[in-house]
Design an enzyme around this catalytic site. Structure first.
Site, PDB file in Angstrom:
ATOM      1  N   PRO A   1      20.163  -5.260  11.488  1.00 36.73           N
ATOM      2  CA  PRO A   1      20.499  -3.839  11.558  1.00 36.73           C
ATOM      3  C   PRO A   1      19.335  -3.054  12.144  1.00 36.73           C
ATOM      4  O   PRO A   1      18.189  -3.240  11.733  1.00 36.73           O
ATOM      5  CB  PRO A   1      20.763  -3.458  10.096  1.00 36.73           C
ATOM      6  CG  PRO A   1      20.108  -4.510   9.288  1.00 36.73           C
ATOM      7  CD  PRO A   1      20.068  -5.751  10.104  1.00 36.73           C
ATOM      8  N   MET A   2      19.622  -2.186  13.114  1.00 41.57           N
ATOM      9  CA  MET A   2      18.601  -1.329  13.714  1.00 41.57           C
ATOM     10  C   MET A   2      19.165   0.078  13.839  1.00 41.57           C
ATOM     11  O   MET A   2      20.257   0.271  14.382  1.00 41.57           O
ATOM     12  CB  MET A   2      18.186  -1.869  15.089  1.00 41.57           C
ATOM     13  CG  MET A   2      17.415  -3.187  15.042  1.00 41.57           C
ATOM     14  SD  MET A   2      16.925  -3.792  16.674  1.00 41.57           S
ATOM     15  CE  MET A   2      18.485  -4.540  17.213  1.00 41.57           C
ATOM     16  N   ALA A   3      18.402   1.044  13.325  1.00 40.05           N
ATOM     17  CA  ALA A   3      18.850   2.434  13.303  1.00 40.05           C
ATOM     18  C   ALA A   3      19.122   2.933  14.716  1.00 40.05           C
ATOM     19  O   ALA A   3      18.287   2.786  15.612  1.00 40.05           O
ATOM     20  CB  ALA A   3      17.803   3.309  12.624  1.00 40.05           C
TER      21      ALA A   3
ATOM     22  N   CYS B   1      12.507  -2.194   5.036  1.00 43.36           N
ATOM     23  CA  CYS B   1      12.154  -0.987   5.784  1.00 43.36           C
ATOM     24  C   CYS B   1      10.752  -0.515   5.406  1.00 43.36           C
ATOM     25  O   CYS B   1      10.414  -0.444   4.223  1.00 43.36           O
ATOM     26  CB  CYS B   1      13.175   0.118   5.519  1.00 43.36           C
ATOM     27  SG  CYS B   1      12.901   1.592   6.528  1.00 43.36           S
TER      28      CYS B   1
ATOM     29  N   LYS C   1      17.264  -8.889   2.602  1.00 45.82           N
ATOM     30  CA  LYS C   1      16.265  -8.951   3.672  1.00 45.82           C
ATOM     31  C   LYS C   1      15.016  -8.230   3.183  1.00 45.82           C
ATOM     32  O   LYS C   1      15.090  -7.137   2.636  1.00 45.82           O
ATOM     33  CB  LYS C   1      16.772  -8.300   4.959  1.00 45.82           C
ATOM     34  CG  LYS C   1      15.762  -8.469   6.091  1.00 45.82           C
ATOM     35  CD  LYS C   1      16.299  -8.055   7.445  1.00 45.82           C
ATOM     36  CE  LYS C   1      15.220  -8.350   8.491  1.00 45.82           C
ATOM     37  NZ  LYS C   1      15.141  -7.317   9.507  1.00 45.82           N
TER      38      LYS C   1
ATOM     39  N   ASN D   1      12.668 -14.097  10.489  1.00 43.96           N
ATOM     40  CA  ASN D   1      12.724 -12.943  11.381  1.00 43.96           C
ATOM     41  C   ASN D   1      11.296 -12.586  11.787  1.00 43.96           C
ATOM     42  O   ASN D   1      10.400 -12.592  10.957  1.00 43.96           O
ATOM     43  CB  ASN D   1      13.393 -11.774  10.645  1.00 43.96           C
ATOM     44  CG  ASN D   1      13.409 -10.475  11.434  1.00 43.96           C
ATOM     45  OD1 ASN D   1      13.133  -9.413  10.889  1.00 43.96           O
ATOM     46  ND2 ASN D   1      13.736 -10.530  12.704  1.00 43.96           N
TER      47      ASN D   1
ATOM     48  N   ARG E   1      14.389  -6.701  17.629  1.00 46.74           N
ATOM     49  CA  ARG E   1      13.921  -6.111  18.885  1.00 46.74           C
ATOM     50  C   ARG E   1      14.128  -7.013  20.102  1.00 46.74           C
ATOM     51  O   ARG E   1      14.244  -6.525  21.223  1.00 46.74           O
ATOM     52  CB  ARG E   1      12.441  -5.762  18.761  1.00 46.74           C
ATOM     53  CG  ARG E   1      12.146  -4.651  17.758  1.00 46.74           C
ATOM     54  CD  ARG E   1      10.643  -4.469  17.572  1.00 46.74           C
ATOM     55  NE  ARG E   1      10.025  -5.642  16.981  1.00 46.74           N
ATOM     56  CZ  ARG E   1       8.739  -5.979  17.146  1.00 46.74           C
ATOM     57  NH1 ARG E   1       7.949  -5.228  17.895  1.00 46.74           N
ATOM     58  NH2 ARG E   1       8.249  -7.064  16.559  1.00 46.74           N
TER      59      ARG E   1
END
Length: 375
Positions: A22-24, A107, A147, A208, A233
């Site tokens: 998940p990436m904002a 996060c 995560k 990751n 990324r």
């Protein structure tokens, strides 16, 4: 050659064992569809805060949407209060909002850690256990995963304890971003930590950090023994990385090195999918602007044309600009293996007052719950 073994997630098989992180602002319905079509095994939506979900925040309710063919539907939840976590997960189950719940303990942004959330939270092991156990119990059989990061900083590692607690609580797997919160996205990921976590747990461990090419994923699995990989990324402006990963895990040598013309077609499709999802051409193309530099990285494209694409406001305008590219230009091999997206510098992690004093305190910091989603 190493081959990836499919992962089991409840009734779903994740094959290849490759997860889109998940990436904002990135992993919305449109981008997830692109990555799914390219071969991602699992594709997680942007971070959803439990308070915003329980309060049915309009923005959040719009974010927890999925494509018609998107299965399993994976949602990542963030929260600090076990009671709110439980309510949010019950809502997911009762209203059939998703098929899989991932818990965010990775996060590192200050607005999250200063409230005791994200990568700060596993330090409070009793609170962490209460949150994870509440989620698993409320999930009523839906798979829950976690995560996390290595810890807060080099003096405050939490990943082994947190992994064992999560395993005992009944999660399906644990994914480790092999950096501390203090590192943010700088420096190198410590893959030795992934190996240590794998050795400590009986459930699957996913790795990751610093996977830029398919070869990196194979090397991570060979060096750490992890059961799958999480891609963040590395796929920015490169959804075809998942096709490379699918081939690599199947033992096939083929790799995707698209020409600029092929990249242009994918860029236009991405903008189209955003337009359909947002039900607005202007909003869709505007949202696409952030992806332009990532897609064009390394290709021979002049600054003026790049700037024009990053200011386009319609599909027709974008198509006209894409037509001006040299479609025969080959993929720039020299950028293979290079980092993508944000890197930044390490820094002190902002924590609630006295957060490090007592690891066994399960007191929830005042104002801990965020009321907006997306990170």
């Amino acid at each position: 050659m190493l081959r990836g073994v499919p992962l089991q997630l409840g009734t779903f098989t994740v094959d290849p064992p490759v997860v889109l992180a998940p990436m904002a602002g990135i992993t919305n319905v449109a981008f997830r569809q692109l990555c799914r079509e390219q071969g991602a095994g699992l594709y997680v939506c942007e971070m959803i805060t439990t308070r915003a979900l329980v309060e049915r925040n309009p923005k959040t309710m719009g974010m927890i949407t999925f494509g018609v063919e998107e299965r399993p539907r994976s949602v990542q939840l963030y929260g600090v209060d076990p009671a709110t976590i439980r309510k949010a997960v019950e809502m997911v189950v009762d209203q059939d909002l998703a098929d899989h719940i991932d818990m965010n303990f990775g996060c590192s942004v200050p607005k999250v850690t200063r409230r005791g959330g994200g990568s700060a939270l596993p330090w409070k092991r009793r609170l962490f256990e209460s949150i994870v156990r509440s989620a698993v119990e409320a999930a009523d059989g839906l798979p829950v995963t976690v995560k996390m990061r290595i810890g807060i900083d080099d003096d405050h590692h939490t990943f082994i304890d947190a992994g064992r607690i999560a395993q005992d609580a009944g999660v399906a797997w644990v994914a480790l971003h092999a950096r501390t919160a203090a590192q943010r996205y700088s420096g190198q990921a410590d893959w030795d930590a992934i190996a240590a976590l794998k050795a400590a747990l009986d459930i699957p461990v996913l790795g990751n950090g610093d996977i830029w090419e398919a070869a990196d994923a194979l090397r991570m699995m060979a060096e750490t023994g992890c059961d799958g990989v999480v891609i963040g990324r590395g796929c920015l402006g490169r959804p075809w990385l998942f096709a490379d990963l699918a081939n690599a895990f199947a033992g096939r040598p083929e790799r995707t090195l698209p020409s600029l013309g092929e990249v242009a077609r994918l860029m236009h499709r991405h903008a189209q999918l955003l337009t359909e999802w947002l039900d607005s051409e202007r909003e869709g193309v505007t949202d696409f602007r952030k992806h332009v530099a990532w897609y064009l990285k390394g290709f021979p494209v002049g600054g003026e044309l790049r700037r024009a694409m990053a200011m386009a406001s319609s599909l027709g305008e974008l198509a006209g600009l894409l037509a001006q590219l040299d479609h025969a230009a080959p993929f720039p091999r020299e950028i293979l293996g290079q980092p993508r997206g944000r890197t930044g510098t390490p820094g002190k992690v902002v924590l609630p007052n006295g957060w490090l004093a007592d690891r066994d305190s399960d007191v929830i910091p005042e104002g801990a719950e965020l009321d907006d989603s997306g990170g």
